[in-house]
Design a protein around this motif. Structure first.
Motif, PDB file in Angstrom:
ATOM      1  N   UNK A 162    -100.143  41.673  41.325  1.00 47.81           N
ATOM      2  CA  UNK A 162     -99.061  42.211  42.147  1.00 47.81           C
ATOM      3  C   UNK A 162     -99.594  43.430  42.884  1.00 47.81           C
ATOM      4  N   UNK A 163     -99.063  43.685  44.080  1.00 49.33           N
ATOM      5  CA  UNK A 163     -99.587  44.766  44.911  1.00 49.33           C
ATOM      6  C   UNK A 163     -98.586  45.073  46.025  1.00 49.33           C
ATOM      7  N   UNK A 164     -98.874  46.135  46.740  1.00 50.10           N
ATOM      8  CA  UNK A 164     -98.032  46.562  47.860  1.00 50.10           C
ATOM      9  C   UNK A 164     -98.849  46.475  49.149  1.00 50.10           C
ATOM     10  N   UNK A 165     -98.263  45.876  50.182  1.00 51.58           N
ATOM     11  CA  UNK A 165     -98.923  45.733  51.485  1.00 51.58           C
ATOM     12  C   UNK A 165     -98.471  46.841  52.419  1.00 51.58           C
ATOM     13  N   UNK A 166     -99.444  47.436  53.116  1.00 50.02           N
ATOM     14  CA  UNK A 166     -99.179  48.496  54.083  1.00 50.02           C
ATOM     15  C   UNK A 166     -99.696  48.085  55.460  1.00 50.02           C
ATOM     16  N   UNK A 167     -98.976  48.481  56.478  1.00 51.40           N
ATOM     17  CA  UNK A 167     -99.392  48.264  57.860  1.00 51.40           C
ATOM     18  C   UNK A 167    -100.522  49.222  58.220  1.00 51.40           C
ATOM     19  N   UNK A 168    -101.569  48.699  58.850  1.00 54.25           N
ATOM     20  CA  UNK A 168    -102.652  49.534  59.357  1.00 54.25           C
ATOM     21  C   UNK A 168    -103.091  49.032  60.725  1.00 54.25           C
ATOM     22  N   UNK A 169    -102.095  48.874  61.597  1.00 53.02           N
ATOM     23  CA  UNK A 169    -102.404  48.369  62.927  1.00 53.02           C
ATOM     24  C   UNK A 169    -102.754  46.894  62.875  1.00 53.02           C
ATOM     25  N   UNK A 170    -103.956  46.552  63.287  1.00 47.73           N
ATOM     26  CA  UNK A 170    -104.399  45.165  63.253  1.00 47.73           C
ATOM     27  C   UNK A 170    -104.786  44.724  61.849  1.00 47.73           C
ATOM     28  N   UNK A 171    -104.871  45.657  60.937  1.00 45.85           N
ATOM     29  CA  UNK A 171    -105.257  45.357  59.564  1.00 45.85           C
ATOM     30  C   UNK A 171    -104.058  45.499  58.629  1.00 45.85           C
ATOM     31  N   UNK A 203     -89.700  63.694  51.070  1.00 45.59           N
ATOM     32  CA  UNK A 203     -89.574  62.933  52.306  1.00 45.59           C
ATOM     33  C   UNK A 203     -90.898  62.317  52.759  1.00 45.59           C
ATOM     34  N   UNK A 204     -91.956  62.544  52.017  1.00 47.51           N
ATOM     35  CA  UNK A 204     -93.242  61.987  52.411  1.00 47.51           C
ATOM     36  C   UNK A 204     -93.216  60.458  52.383  1.00 47.51           C
ATOM     37  N   UNK A 205     -94.002  59.867  53.262  1.00 51.81           N
ATOM     38  CA  UNK A 205     -94.242  58.444  53.194  1.00 51.81           C
ATOM     39  C   UNK A 205     -93.015  57.568  53.304  1.00 51.81           C
ATOM     40  N   UNK A 206     -92.994  56.525  52.482  1.00 52.57           N
ATOM     41  CA  UNK A 206     -91.926  55.533  52.517  1.00 52.57           C
ATOM     42  C   UNK A 206     -91.380  55.322  51.113  1.00 52.57           C
ATOM     43  N   UNK A 207     -90.123  54.902  51.050  1.00 50.66           N
ATOM     44  CA  UNK A 207     -89.532  54.579  49.755  1.00 50.66           C
ATOM     45  C   UNK A 207     -90.270  53.405  49.129  1.00 50.66           C
ATOM     46  N   UNK A 208     -90.429  53.434  47.817  1.00 51.41           N
ATOM     47  CA  UNK A 208     -91.053  52.321  47.126  1.00 51.41           C
ATOM     48  C   UNK A 208     -90.277  51.053  47.453  1.00 51.41           C
ATOM     49  N   UNK A 209     -90.953  49.995  47.916  1.00 53.05           N
ATOM     50  CA  UNK A 209     -90.230  48.800  48.365  1.00 53.05           C
ATOM     51  C   UNK A 209     -89.524  48.046  47.241  1.00 53.05           C
ATOM     52  N   UNK A 210     -89.878  48.304  46.011  1.00 50.52           N
ATOM     53  CA  UNK A 210     -89.222  47.628  44.900  1.00 50.52           C
ATOM     54  C   UNK A 210     -87.860  48.227  44.592  1.00 50.52           C
ATOM     55  N   UNK A 211     -87.804  49.544  44.559  1.00 53.24           N
ATOM     56  CA  UNK A 211     -86.596  50.243  44.139  1.00 53.24           C
ATOM     57  C   UNK A 211     -86.686  51.670  44.657  1.00 53.24           C
ATOM     58  N   UNK A 212     -85.757  52.099  45.529  1.00 60.37           N
ATOM     59  CA  UNK A 212     -85.848  53.447  46.082  1.00 60.37           C
ATOM     60  C   UNK A 212     -85.923  54.541  45.019  1.00 60.37           C
ATOM     61  N   UNK A 213     -85.294  54.324  43.873  1.00 61.19           N
ATOM     62  CA  UNK A 213     -85.312  55.349  42.822  1.00 61.19           C
ATOM     63  C   UNK A 213     -86.696  55.536  42.207  1.00 61.19           C
ATOM     64  N   UNK A 214     -87.617  54.619  42.481  1.00 58.28           N
ATOM     65  CA  UNK A 214     -88.985  54.821  42.022  1.00 58.28           C
ATOM     66  C   UNK A 214     -89.648  55.989  42.741  1.00 58.28           C
ATOM     67  N   UNK A 215     -89.149  56.350  43.914  1.00 56.07           N
ATOM     68  CA  UNK A 215     -89.700  57.486  44.634  1.00 56.07           C
ATOM     69  C   UNK A 215     -90.381  57.095  45.931  1.00 56.07           C
ATOM     70  N   UNK A 216     -91.227  57.982  46.416  1.00 60.45           N
ATOM     71  CA  UNK A 216     -91.885  57.825  47.709  1.00 60.45           C
ATOM     72  C   UNK A 216     -93.381  57.605  47.512  1.00 60.45           C
ATOM     73  N   UNK A 217     -93.960  56.739  48.346  1.00 59.38           N
ATOM     74  CA  UNK A 217     -95.395  56.449  48.318  1.00 59.38           C
ATOM     75  C   UNK A 217     -95.979  56.696  49.702  1.00 59.38           C
ATOM     76  N   UNK A 218     -97.220  57.087  49.731  1.00 67.66           N
ATOM     77  CA  UNK A 218     -97.927  57.202  51.005  1.00 67.66           C
ATOM     78  C   UNK A 218     -99.429  57.111  50.749  1.00 67.66           C
ATOM     79  N   UNK A 219    -100.184  56.954  51.837  1.00 71.21           N
ATOM     80  CA  UNK A 219    -101.626  56.837  51.763  1.00 71.21           C
ATOM     81  C   UNK A 219    -102.271  58.084  52.324  1.00 71.21           C
TER      82      UNK A 219
END
Length: 247
Positions: free
Chosen positions: A67-76, A118-134
């Motif tokens: 299991x993993x999380x996908x992030x947008x990186x333009x063409x990648x 407010x950093x990054x994006x809400x965890x896509x599984x459950x907003x209460x998990x918090x915020x993630x960013x790269x």
């Protein structure tokens, strides 16, 4: 190559937010999204700069491999995965690449987390998990594991089991980890059949620490918790979070 989707610059005085057990993979090349679209459980076209998506790579029988999380990186696309599983996941994805002009390789940098802010994006599984960013790696975060388990969310090979647990038994439907209208993906047939028949008889759950049994997946003595694979009709003292509703 450093992904251009990094959102923040870390300094020596930055707070401890780096998830040291996570790593990144970069998938780029001709129709990289289309390549992943035919493999993973979530609609890759939903991956946006402010909307990462949690998904799985399954066996043909619909059991979780990774299991993993996908992030947008333009063409990648960047894959936010377990650090210990990065090479295994790269090898698995490479098997499906065949002769496509697609590069699948480790990416520099790290995954960061905070329970609030407010950093990054809400965890896509459950907003209460918090915020993630790269961002570049920094000071290791504290309390992520306890926070996640407190909310009843399981992840990773140790908890989900490699080819041991059907994807819907991993609570993937409730945690936004599967798209039933995206078209085919590996393990789709059994996953869709379970969904439409409402046949999810077991669940991965978090429970108070108990004696060893064949249903135990992972023990956390320091937290007084255990992850178990239990039948719906034998949940006992297992926690049943409000986001998880019985079929």
């Amino acid at each position: 190559m450093v992904p251009r989707s990094y959102l923040f610059v870390m300094t020596d005085t930055s707070p401890p937010t780096w998830l040291a057990d996570r790593a990144l993979i970069r998938v780029v090349g001709e129709d990289a999204r289309g390549f992943l679209q035919g493999l993973v459980t979530r609609d890759v076209h939903l991956v946006k700069p402010d909307a990462p998506q949690w998904c799985g790579l399954l066996s043909a029988q619909g059991k979780a491999l990774f299991d993993f999380i996908l992030w947008d990186d333009g063409e990648a696309i960047l894959i936010d995965c377990e650090a210990e599983q990065r090479e295994a996941l790269i090898r698995r994805l490479t098997l499906y690449r065949l002769r496509r002009p697609i590069t699948i390789e480790p990416a520099e940098g790290g995954v960061h987390w905070r329970a609030d802010g407010t950093e990054g994006a809400a965890d896509p599984r459950l907003p209460r998990l918090g915020r993630r960013w790269l961002a570049p790696q920094g000071r290791p975060a504290q309390h992520w594991q306890a926070h996640r388990l407190k909310l009843g969310v399981t992840e990773g090979v140790a908890e989900l089991g490699a080819e041991k647990t059907l994807w819907l038994e991993c609570n993937a439907r409730e945690l936004n980890g599967v798209s039933f209208d995206k078209g085919c993906f590996i393990g789709q047939e059994n996953t869709a059949r379970m969904h439409y028949r409402g046949k999810v008889n077991r669940r991965l759950v978090v429970a108070p620490l108990s004696d060893e049994s064949d249903r135990v997946r992972m023990r956390y003595p320091d937290l007084g918790l255990v992850v178990e694979h239990r039948r719906i009709d034998a949940l006992g003292e297992a926690y049943w979070p409000d986001w998880l509703t019985e079929d």
